[in-house]
Design an enzyme around this catalytic site. Structure first.
Site, PDB file in Angstrom:
ATOM      1  N   GLU A   1      -8.026  -5.307  -6.605  1.00 12.33           N
ATOM      2  CA  GLU A   1      -6.741  -4.688  -6.281  1.00 12.33           C
ATOM      3  C   GLU A   1      -5.613  -5.413  -7.010  1.00 12.33           C
ATOM      4  O   GLU A   1      -5.648  -6.627  -7.205  1.00 12.33           O
ATOM      5  CB  GLU A   1      -6.519  -4.719  -4.769  1.00 12.33           C
ATOM      6  CG  GLU A   1      -5.493  -3.727  -4.285  1.00 12.33           C
ATOM      7  CD  GLU A   1      -5.506  -3.552  -2.781  1.00 12.33           C
ATOM      8  OE1 GLU A   1      -4.765  -2.674  -2.289  1.00 12.33           O
ATOM      9  OE2 GLU A   1      -6.243  -4.271  -2.078  1.00 12.33           O
TER      10      GLU A   1
ATOM     11  N   TYR B   1      -2.356  -7.052  10.221  1.00 15.05           N
ATOM     12  CA  TYR B   1      -3.142  -6.936   8.997  1.00 15.05           C
ATOM     13  C   TYR B   1      -4.523  -6.362   9.316  1.00 15.05           C
ATOM     14  O   TYR B   1      -5.007  -5.446   8.641  1.00 15.05           O
ATOM     15  CB  TYR B   1      -3.271  -8.307   8.343  1.00 15.05           C
ATOM     16  CG  TYR B   1      -3.805  -8.272   6.930  1.00 15.05           C
ATOM     17  CD1 TYR B   1      -2.945  -8.212   5.844  1.00 15.05           C
ATOM     18  CD2 TYR B   1      -5.174  -8.299   6.685  1.00 15.05           C
ATOM     19  CE1 TYR B   1      -3.436  -8.177   4.550  1.00 15.05           C
ATOM     20  CE2 TYR B   1      -5.671  -8.262   5.399  1.00 15.05           C
ATOM     21  CZ  TYR B   1      -4.798  -8.208   4.334  1.00 15.05           C
ATOM     22  OH  TYR B   1      -5.292  -8.161   3.052  1.00 15.05           O
TER      23      TYR B   1
ATOM     24  N   HIS C   1     -11.672  -5.631   1.893  1.00  9.97           N
ATOM     25  CA  HIS C   1     -11.626  -4.265   2.391  1.00  9.97           C
ATOM     26  C   HIS C   1     -11.889  -3.214   1.311  1.00  9.97           C
ATOM     27  O   HIS C   1     -11.682  -2.010   1.540  1.00  9.97           O
ATOM     28  CB  HIS C   1     -10.262  -3.988   3.039  1.00  9.97           C
ATOM     29  CG  HIS C   1      -9.099  -4.028   2.069  1.00  9.97           C
ATOM     30  ND1 HIS C   1      -8.372  -2.896   1.753  1.00  9.97           N
ATOM     31  CD2 HIS C   1      -8.584  -5.028   1.330  1.00  9.97           C
ATOM     32  CE1 HIS C   1      -7.423  -3.211   0.882  1.00  9.97           C
ATOM     33  NE2 HIS C   1      -7.537  -4.490   0.605  1.00  9.97           N
TER      34      HIS C   1
ATOM     35  N   ASP D   1      -2.645  -6.504  -6.506  1.00  8.91           N
ATOM     36  CA  ASP D   1      -1.882  -7.651  -6.024  1.00  8.91           C
ATOM     37  C   ASP D   1      -2.634  -8.957  -6.263  1.00  8.91           C
ATOM     38  O   ASP D   1      -2.066 -10.033  -6.126  1.00  8.91           O
ATOM     39  CB  ASP D   1      -1.515  -7.501  -4.547  1.00  8.91           C
ATOM     40  CG  ASP D   1      -2.695  -7.162  -3.672  1.00  8.91           C
ATOM     41  OD1 ASP D   1      -3.543  -6.361  -4.087  1.00  8.91           O
ATOM     42  OD2 ASP D   1      -2.761  -7.682  -2.540  1.00  8.91           O
TER      43      ASP D   1
ATOM     44  N   ASP E   1      -9.078 -10.998   0.972  1.00  8.12           N
ATOM     45  CA  ASP E   1      -8.164 -10.389   1.929  1.00  8.12           C
ATOM     46  C   ASP E   1      -8.565 -10.659   3.378  1.00  8.12           C
ATOM     47  O   ASP E   1      -7.721 -10.611   4.281  1.00  8.12           O
ATOM     48  CB  ASP E   1      -8.083  -8.880   1.698  1.00  8.12           C
ATOM     49  CG  ASP E   1      -7.153  -8.528   0.544  1.00  8.12           C
ATOM     50  OD1 ASP E   1      -6.204  -9.298   0.300  1.00  8.12           O
ATOM     51  OD2 ASP E   1      -7.364  -7.493  -0.113  1.00  8.12           O
TER      52      ASP E   1
ATOM     53  N   HIS F   1       0.845  -1.198   0.000  1.00 11.08           N
ATOM     54  CA  HIS F   1       0.000   0.000   0.000  1.00 11.08           C
ATOM     55  C   HIS F   1       0.881   1.250   0.000  1.00 11.08           C
ATOM     56  O   HIS F   1       0.808   2.082   0.900  1.00 11.08           O
ATOM     57  CB  HIS F   1      -0.951   0.003   1.200  1.00 11.08           C
ATOM     58  CG  HIS F   1      -2.122  -0.910   1.029  1.00 11.08           C
ATOM     59  ND1 HIS F   1      -2.985  -1.226   2.038  1.00 11.08           N
ATOM     60  CD2 HIS F   1      -2.577  -1.590  -0.051  1.00 11.08           C
ATOM     61  CE1 HIS F   1      -3.921  -2.064   1.608  1.00 11.08           C
ATOM     62  NE2 HIS F   1      -3.687  -2.289   0.346  1.00 11.08           N
TER      63      HIS F   1
ATOM     64  N   HIS G   1     -11.515  -9.703  -5.981  1.00 10.29           N
ATOM     65  CA  HIS G   1     -11.135  -8.343  -5.552  1.00 10.29           C
ATOM     66  C   HIS G   1     -10.236  -7.771  -6.630  1.00 10.29           C
ATOM     67  O   HIS G   1      -9.313  -8.436  -7.098  1.00 10.29           O
ATOM     68  CB  HIS G   1     -10.418  -8.479  -4.207  1.00 10.29           C
ATOM     69  CG  HIS G   1      -9.841  -7.236  -3.633  1.00 10.29           C
ATOM     70  ND1 HIS G   1     -10.345  -5.977  -3.844  1.00 10.29           N
ATOM     71  CD2 HIS G   1      -8.765  -7.060  -2.806  1.00 10.29           C
ATOM     72  CE1 HIS G   1      -9.630  -5.094  -3.181  1.00 10.29           C
ATOM     73  NE2 HIS G   1      -8.657  -5.722  -2.555  1.00 10.29           N
TER      74      HIS G   1
ATOM     75  N   HIS H   1      -3.638 -13.810   1.157  1.00  7.96           N
ATOM     76  CA  HIS H   1      -2.279 -13.565   1.632  1.00  7.96           C
ATOM     77  C   HIS H   1      -2.019 -14.476   2.827  1.00  7.96           C
ATOM     78  O   HIS H   1      -2.886 -14.652   3.685  1.00  7.96           O
ATOM     79  CB  HIS H   1      -2.076 -12.114   2.081  1.00  7.96           C
ATOM     80  CG  HIS H   1      -2.243 -11.088   1.014  1.00  7.96           C
ATOM     81  ND1 HIS H   1      -1.382 -10.987  -0.061  1.00  7.96           N
ATOM     82  CD2 HIS H   1      -3.161 -10.108   0.845  1.00  7.96           C
ATOM     83  CE1 HIS H   1      -1.764  -9.991  -0.833  1.00  7.96           C
ATOM     84  NE2 HIS H   1      -2.853  -9.443  -0.312  1.00  7.96           N
TER      85      HIS H   1
END
Length: 463
Positions: free
Chosen positions: A81, A194, A147, A83, A166, A23, A79, A227
């Site tokens: 994002e 986290y 998130h 990654d 996540d 991030h 998701h 993760h």
């Protein structure tokens, strides 16, 4: 190389041992991380997520070695994002017509990041299912704001695996893959770090989602996040931990955060730590210099604490930038319901403590009246104020009373969306026909957040 998770389900992600920041620079990586993607090979072959673009060539070659890409029947993107979706554009160039199952917000996210490429999107909602053969189905569960607004999870029947995105993850590289093979202290520390730094702003959503998943009565044997370690040994322990962490979590701990220029504020910080041990020997005390310690590591301690003390010398009519930056970051995480105290030194002017009070109050902390404000360097009279500051930090100020918010009682309370938008009745929402002076309770039932589209039922009152 893929690794078997259970039956015809394999891990096919990337372990990033060298990752140091996430991030941007906001999250410090201490133990590496992993981008977990999964391959389900039943009557239909399903790829669940991809990995970050820097690793896309290795990921795609690895995937090719395990399955003919043309035999992938569908891709689930939980998701958007990068990654998790970063390898998707390269993969779609090879299998352009493959259906992509995701939320409506994920379509916006993916097209916003990678352009409108005509991908074959299939929008899903909570409870939607897809039969993948051999008596097994995928069940989709929207995980809005856990998130991102586009987040979802997918559940595999038969094998009873929840691919949780996540949620329930950690930035933790573990070659052995499973929670029961992990260093338990490191695993739980990274899981809490986290949560505190990524999930905590959405704690109200965590409570609702945990209850919603429980109500679906899905037997869960494995939780496979995006993760870190896969939870196969008592997987519901991390769900219970999330429920606890979302409920104004506190331990018997006080965190002291400060910055100093010529060691005066530092001396006060250490005096406060010593006094806490005198007044409450069982209380854990942690002291951090904001100039030297990463803000996300400090937040991990703050998240566990029942109270915090923040100090800075006055500089340029304000406070040291590292403390100001930390408090801005802390506010964004919405970790509230804790007491706070302020302290610091000053020379030519003394606005520092006032600024600290303002920032802590704005972040949702109950700032006690007692403080230490030292002219140039702390002297005997300054240190004499420390016991009262600590007493109020531990027990509250004598004059503290629970009072009803007058604006709330008059129907003019502010309400906050999980995305951060605050509905202020004084302003209304004129762009959507809501006049100023309209109480939140009188908003139409179909009114939604003007920023992210979340319905009003998910707003919480700002205290």
């Amino acid at each position: 190389m893929k690794k078997n998770v259970k039956n015809n389900v394999s891990w096919i992600g990337y372990i990033d041992w060298d990752l140091q920041k996430f991030h941007g620079d906001d999250f410090t990586i201490h133990s590496g991380s992993s981008q977990n993607a999964y391959l389900i090979e039943e009557g239909k072959n399903v790829l669940v997520d991809t990995v970050w673009a820097p690793h896309q060539e290795e990921f795609i070659e690895n995937l090719k070695s395990e399955i003919d890409l043309d035999k992938i029947d569908m891709i689930v993107i939980n998701h958007g994002e990068k990654d998790h979706s970063g390898s998707l554009p390269a993969l779609m160039k090879l299998i352009p017509d493959t259906p992509i199952y995701c939320t409506a917000n994920a379509v916006k996210s993916l097209e916003g990041q990678y352009g409108k490429n005509g991908w074959n999107f299939h929008v899903v909602h909570t409870g939607d299912t897809v039969d993948i053969g051999n008596g097994k189905k995928l069940v989709f569960i929207e995980m809005t704001f856990l998130h991102w607004p586009d987040s979802m999870a997918v559940y595999l029947t038969g094998d009873n695996i929840l691919f949780s995105m996540d949620a329930f993850g950690q930035h933790y590289a573990i070659e052995e893959m499973y929670n029961d093979k992990a260093d338990q202290e490191r695993l739980w520390d990274e899981a809490m770090r986290y949560y505190a730094n990524i999930v905590a702003p959405f704690s109200p959503m965590v409570k609702k989602k945990v209850a919603e998943i429980s109500a679906m009565n899905l037997p869960i044997d494995i939780i496979a996040p995006s993760h870190g370690a896969i939870w196969r040994d008592n997987p519901m322990q991390i769900v219970k931990a999330y429920a606890d962490w979302a409920d104004n979590y506190q331990e018997d701990r006080i965190t002291i955060v400060y910055a100093t220029e010529w060691h005066g504020t530092e001396k006060i910080a250490h005096a406060i730590a010593d006094e806490i041990q005198k007044q409450s020997p069982d209380t854990i005390v942690k002291v951090f210099n904001a100039d030297h310690v990463e803000k996300d590591d400090i937040v991990n301690s703050v998240f566990k604490s029942k109270a915090i003390a923040v100090g800075s010398p006055t500089i340029l009519n304000g406070v040291v930038s590292s403390v100001a930056g930390f408090l801005y970051y802390l506010k964004s995480l919405r970790i509230k319901g804790k007491r706070a105290a302020v302290f610091g030194c000053y020379g030519w002017s003394g606005e520092g403590n006032k600024k600290l009070r303002e920032m802590l109050s704005d972040a949702g902390y109950d700032v006690v009246p007692a403080e230490v404000k030292s002219y140039w360097n702390p002297e005997k009279d300054d240190f004499a104020k420390v016991p009262e500051l600590v007493s109020q930090l531990l027990n509250g100020a004598p004059e503290e009373k629970e009072t009803e918010d007058s604006s709330a009682s008059s129907g003019l309370a502010k309400w906050q969306c999980p995305c951060g938008y605050i509905y202020d009745p004084a302003k209304g929402d004129p762009e959507h026909g809501i006049k100023s002076g309209t109480p939140f309770e009188e908003l139409p039932d179909d009114w939604k957040c003007p920023v992210c589209g979340i319905p009003k039922s998910r707003f919480v009152q700002v205290k």
